[in-house]
Design a protein around this motif. Structure first.
Motif, PDB file in Angstrom:
ATOM      1  N   VAL A 210       6.197   0.076 -11.142  1.00  0.00           N
ATOM      2  CA  VAL A 210       6.694  -0.431  -9.789  1.00  0.00           C
ATOM      3  C   VAL A 210       6.951  -1.973 -10.303  1.00  0.00           C
ATOM      4  O   VAL A 210       8.184  -2.483  -9.881  1.00  0.00           O
ATOM      5  CB  VAL A 210       5.470  -0.532  -8.649  1.00  0.00           C
ATOM      6  CG1 VAL A 210       6.069  -1.584  -7.620  1.00  0.00           C
ATOM      7  CG2 VAL A 210       5.237   0.617  -8.185  1.00  0.00           C
ATOM      8  N   LEU A 211       6.205  -2.585 -10.916  1.00  0.00           N
ATOM      9  CA  LEU A 211       6.538  -4.105 -11.353  1.00  0.00           C
ATOM     10  C   LEU A 211       7.798  -4.152 -12.412  1.00  0.00           C
ATOM     11  O   LEU A 211       8.651  -4.858 -11.885  1.00  0.00           O
ATOM     12  CB  LEU A 211       5.528  -4.646 -12.357  1.00  0.00           C
ATOM     13  CG  LEU A 211       5.610  -6.027 -12.917  1.00  0.00           C
ATOM     14  CD1 LEU A 211       5.973  -7.142 -11.374  1.00  0.00           C
ATOM     15  CD2 LEU A 211       4.494  -6.752 -13.504  1.00  0.00           C
ATOM     16  N   ILE A 212       7.992  -3.240 -13.075  1.00  0.00           N
ATOM     17  CA  ILE A 212       9.066  -2.866 -14.059  1.00  0.00           C
ATOM     18  C   ILE A 212      10.557  -2.746 -13.168  1.00  0.00           C
ATOM     19  O   ILE A 212      11.379  -3.224 -13.362  1.00  0.00           O
ATOM     20  CB  ILE A 212       8.911  -1.815 -14.959  1.00  0.00           C
ATOM     21  CG1 ILE A 212       7.979  -2.339 -16.036  1.00  0.00           C
ATOM     22  CG2 ILE A 212      10.508  -1.574 -15.801  1.00  0.00           C
ATOM     23  CD1 ILE A 212       7.488  -1.112 -17.108  1.00  0.00           C
ATOM     24  N   ALA A 213      10.243  -1.873 -12.380  1.00  0.00           N
ATOM     25  CA  ALA A 213      11.592  -1.431 -11.326  1.00  0.00           C
ATOM     26  C   ALA A 213      11.796  -2.544 -10.509  1.00  0.00           C
ATOM     27  O   ALA A 213      13.041  -2.867 -10.469  1.00  0.00           O
ATOM     28  CB  ALA A 213      10.897  -0.106 -10.325  1.00  0.00           C
ATOM     29  N   LYS A 214      11.112  -3.309  -9.985  1.00  0.00           N
ATOM     30  CA  LYS A 214      11.472  -4.455  -9.349  1.00  0.00           C
ATOM     31  C   LYS A 214      12.029  -5.475 -10.128  1.00  0.00           C
ATOM     32  O   LYS A 214      12.964  -6.160  -9.650  1.00  0.00           O
ATOM     33  CB  LYS A 214      10.107  -5.125  -8.569  1.00  0.00           C
ATOM     34  CG  LYS A 214       9.477  -4.475  -7.346  1.00  0.00           C
ATOM     35  CD  LYS A 214       8.304  -5.123  -6.576  1.00  0.00           C
ATOM     36  CE  LYS A 214       7.819  -4.348  -5.551  1.00  0.00           C
ATOM     37  NZ  LYS A 214       8.932  -4.405  -4.360  1.00  0.00           N
ATOM     38  N   SER A 215      11.708  -5.806 -11.393  1.00  0.00           N
ATOM     39  CA  SER A 215      12.017  -6.666 -12.166  1.00  0.00           C
ATOM     40  C   SER A 215      13.286  -6.316 -12.861  1.00  0.00           C
ATOM     41  O   SER A 215      14.621  -7.259 -12.555  1.00  0.00           O
ATOM     42  CB  SER A 215      11.261  -6.898 -13.528  1.00  0.00           C
ATOM     43  OG  SER A 215      10.010  -6.974 -13.215  1.00  0.00           O
ATOM     44  N   ILE A 216      13.694  -4.881 -12.946  1.00  0.00           N
ATOM     45  CA  ILE A 216      14.834  -4.427 -13.222  1.00  0.00           C
ATOM     46  C   ILE A 216      15.987  -4.642 -12.226  1.00  0.00           C
ATOM     47  O   ILE A 216      17.210  -5.281 -12.463  1.00  0.00           O
ATOM     48  CB  ILE A 216      15.006  -3.010 -13.740  1.00  0.00           C
ATOM     49  CG1 ILE A 216      14.245  -2.786 -15.139  1.00  0.00           C
ATOM     50  CG2 ILE A 216      16.436  -2.443 -13.809  1.00  0.00           C
ATOM     51  CD1 ILE A 216      13.998  -1.411 -15.469  1.00  0.00           C
ATOM     52  N   VAL A 217      15.573  -4.294 -11.028  1.00  0.00           N
ATOM     53  CA  VAL A 217      16.588  -4.450  -9.888  1.00  0.00           C
ATOM     54  C   VAL A 217      16.891  -6.005  -9.513  1.00  0.00           C
ATOM     55  O   VAL A 217      18.281  -6.447  -9.411  1.00  0.00           O
ATOM     56  CB  VAL A 217      16.074  -3.764  -8.460  1.00  0.00           C
ATOM     57  CG1 VAL A 217      16.753  -4.180  -7.566  1.00  0.00           C
ATOM     58  CG2 VAL A 217      15.930  -2.110  -8.920  1.00  0.00           C
ATOM     59  N   PHE A 218      15.969  -6.797  -9.268  1.00  0.00           N
ATOM     60  CA  PHE A 218      16.242  -8.095  -9.119  1.00  0.00           C
ATOM     61  C   PHE A 218      16.813  -9.004 -10.534  1.00  0.00           C
ATOM     62  O   PHE A 218      17.701  -9.647  -9.906  1.00  0.00           O
ATOM     63  CB  PHE A 218      14.783  -8.688  -8.893  1.00  0.00           C
ATOM     64  CG  PHE A 218      14.778 -10.311  -8.780  1.00  0.00           C
ATOM     65  CD1 PHE A 218      15.100 -10.785  -7.578  1.00  0.00           C
ATOM     66  CD2 PHE A 218      14.638 -11.295  -9.786  1.00  0.00           C
ATOM     67  CE1 PHE A 218      15.275 -12.347  -7.419  1.00  0.00           C
ATOM     68  CE2 PHE A 218      14.828 -12.477  -9.753  1.00  0.00           C
ATOM     69  CZ  PHE A 218      15.121 -13.015  -8.275  1.00  0.00           C
TER      70      PHE A 218
ATOM     71  N   ARG B 242       0.781  -1.302  -0.018  1.00  0.00           N
ATOM     72  CA  ARG B 242       0.006   0.047  -0.139  1.00  0.00           C
ATOM     73  C   ARG B 242       0.871   1.133  -0.131  1.00  0.00           C
ATOM     74  O   ARG B 242       0.723   2.473  -0.739  1.00  0.00           O
ATOM     75  CB  ARG B 242      -0.797   0.037   0.979  1.00  0.00           C
ATOM     76  CG  ARG B 242      -1.984  -1.093   1.208  1.00  0.00           C
ATOM     77  CD  ARG B 242      -2.963  -1.061   2.332  1.00  0.00           C
ATOM     78  NE  ARG B 242      -3.853  -2.073   2.597  1.00  0.00           N
ATOM     79  CZ  ARG B 242      -3.576  -3.414   2.875  1.00  0.00           C
ATOM     80  NH1 ARG B 242      -2.513  -3.589   3.814  1.00  0.00           N
ATOM     81  NH2 ARG B 242      -4.454  -4.241   3.111  1.00  0.00           N
ATOM     82  N   THR B 243       2.087   1.303   0.651  1.00  0.00           N
ATOM     83  CA  THR B 243       2.867   2.255   0.919  1.00  0.00           C
ATOM     84  C   THR B 243       3.457   2.518  -0.175  1.00  0.00           C
ATOM     85  O   THR B 243       3.640   3.552  -0.861  1.00  0.00           O
ATOM     86  CB  THR B 243       3.884   2.247   2.048  1.00  0.00           C
ATOM     87  OG1 THR B 243       3.104   1.966   3.129  1.00  0.00           O
ATOM     88  CG2 THR B 243       4.873   3.466   2.170  1.00  0.00           C
ATOM     89  N   THR B 244       4.108   1.520  -0.984  1.00  0.00           N
ATOM     90  CA  THR B 244       4.702   1.419  -2.252  1.00  0.00           C
ATOM     91  C   THR B 244       3.832   2.107  -3.415  1.00  0.00           C
ATOM     92  O   THR B 244       4.352   2.734  -4.305  1.00  0.00           O
ATOM     93  CB  THR B 244       5.276  -0.073  -2.862  1.00  0.00           C
ATOM     94  OG1 THR B 244       5.993  -0.391  -1.586  1.00  0.00           O
ATOM     95  CG2 THR B 244       5.741   0.162  -4.264  1.00  0.00           C
ATOM     96  N   LEU B 245       2.601   1.682  -3.595  1.00  0.00           N
ATOM     97  CA  LEU B 245       1.892   2.009  -4.720  1.00  0.00           C
ATOM     98  C   LEU B 245       1.410   3.609  -4.275  1.00  0.00           C
ATOM     99  O   LEU B 245       0.934   4.279  -5.228  1.00  0.00           O
ATOM    100  CB  LEU B 245       0.713   1.126  -4.706  1.00  0.00           C
ATOM    101  CG  LEU B 245       0.920  -0.218  -5.245  1.00  0.00           C
ATOM    102  CD1 LEU B 245      -0.349  -1.218  -5.375  1.00  0.00           C
ATOM    103  CD2 LEU B 245       1.740   0.008  -6.588  1.00  0.00           C
ATOM    104  N   ALA B 246       1.261   3.791  -3.168  1.00  0.00           N
ATOM    105  CA  ALA B 246       1.005   5.378  -2.758  1.00  0.00           C
ATOM    106  C   ALA B 246       1.950   6.270  -3.138  1.00  0.00           C
ATOM    107  O   ALA B 246       1.845   7.550  -3.661  1.00  0.00           O
ATOM    108  CB  ALA B 246       0.629   5.528  -1.220  1.00  0.00           C
ATOM    109  N   ALA B 247       3.093   5.933  -2.993  1.00  0.00           N
ATOM    110  CA  ALA B 247       4.220   6.557  -3.497  1.00  0.00           C
ATOM    111  C   ALA B 247       4.613   6.640  -4.816  1.00  0.00           C
ATOM    112  O   ALA B 247       5.182   7.731  -5.416  1.00  0.00           O
ATOM    113  CB  ALA B 247       5.755   6.257  -2.649  1.00  0.00           C
TER     114      ALA B 247
END
Length: 283
Positions: A130-138, A118-123
């Motif tokens: 968000v999904l693309i950023a997590k995928s790139i970093v991981f 909830r905090t992640t999607l609020a920011a």
């Protein structure tokens, strides 16, 4: 008579949409972009203990199993029976892949269990971002750790056994190829964690995806299931990973870089499903 000094103008004029008298921040505000999301996800993934434990155990497995196998063969003065020396790293990578799968699931599913999503999607309201950023970093993290560790294991195994130096193509497959395969397998786990939203359930499903096809094939003895049995053997994840190492386990199916192409296609489909699930379901 002294004229009063004129106060200096504010450094940032108030926008036209702001009513007169309303306070205005002196710091310019801009909407968050993909770079900001990537920076935030990098901060999160390097701050949690699960990253250190899962990747640390994976490195230990790759080094421990690979070097133990090489030392055992050196002490026993056994030859490789025609197998390439780099193939000794296969079993360590197969075990270490479970660690990457676990981290991939936790990267997304743990945010649902703790409520941090909830905090992640609020920011960052852009859910696809968000999904693309997590995928790139991981992907970059798991690819780098796997590739470097597999390369170190290959160098040490070659030195311990005093074997003939492998060709450039073999080195490329067992370092970059294996790193890509394991990182894509972890991305598949991240996508499944996004869809399932439950850490234990998604990890269990991924372990079944890795091991169940081989187990099922071992119990298919009837002639009518011969083609199914052969397909399960050839396209199972351990067999595709063995194809990158060119071991005796390699079956007449996908070979070498074809394994990477197959897992890339499956992962792309899973990420599309994860995007639809994240965009259309409540958190």
């Amino acid at each position: 008579m002294t004229t009063p000094a004129t106060p200096p103008p504010p450094p940032y004029p108030a926008p036209a949409s702001v009513p007169a008298g309303e306070p205005v921040s002196a710091v310019p505000v801009r909407p968050p972009g993909l770079g900001d999301a990537v920076a935030a996800e990098w901060t999160k993934i390097r701050s949690v203990r699960s990253t250190m434990w899962t990747l640390g155990v994976m490195v230990l497995l790759l080094l421990g199993v690979g070097l133990l196998t090489a030392v055992t063969l050196r002490v026993a003065e056994s030859d490789l029976g025609g197998e390439p020396v780099l193939s000794l790293g296969f079993f360590g990578v197969l075990l270490g892949s479970i660690c990457v799968i676990t981290l991939g699931v936790l990267t997304m599913a743990s945010e649902y269990s703790t409520g941090l999503i909830r905090t992640t999607l609020a920011a960052c309201p852009g859910r696809g971002r968000v999904l693309i950023a997590k995928s790139i970093v991981f992907f970059l993290l798991s690819f780098t750790v796997t590739t470097v560790t597999a390369g170190v294991v290959g160098v040490l195994q070659t030195a311990i056994l005093d074997a003939e130096s492998p060709s450039g193509g073999e080195w490329l497959r067992v370092t970059v190829g294996v790193g890509l395969y394991i990182a894509l397998l972890g991305l598949l786990s991240l996508a499944l964690g996004t869809i399932v939203r439950h850490s234990a359930g998604a990890i269990t499903i991924m372990i079944a995806v890795v091991l169940l096809p081989l187990v099922m094939a071992m119990f298919m003895f009837t002639p009518t299931l011969t083609s199914v049995r052969q397909a399960l053997f050839e396209y199972s994840i351990p067999s595709q990973l063995a194809a990158l190492y060119d071991t005796a386990m390699t079956l007449p199916g996908p070979s070498g870089w074809e394994s990477v192409a197959i897992i890339a296609g499956v992962t792309a489909v899973a990420l599309c499903g994860a995007f639809v699930s994240l965009d259309r379901r409540d958190v």
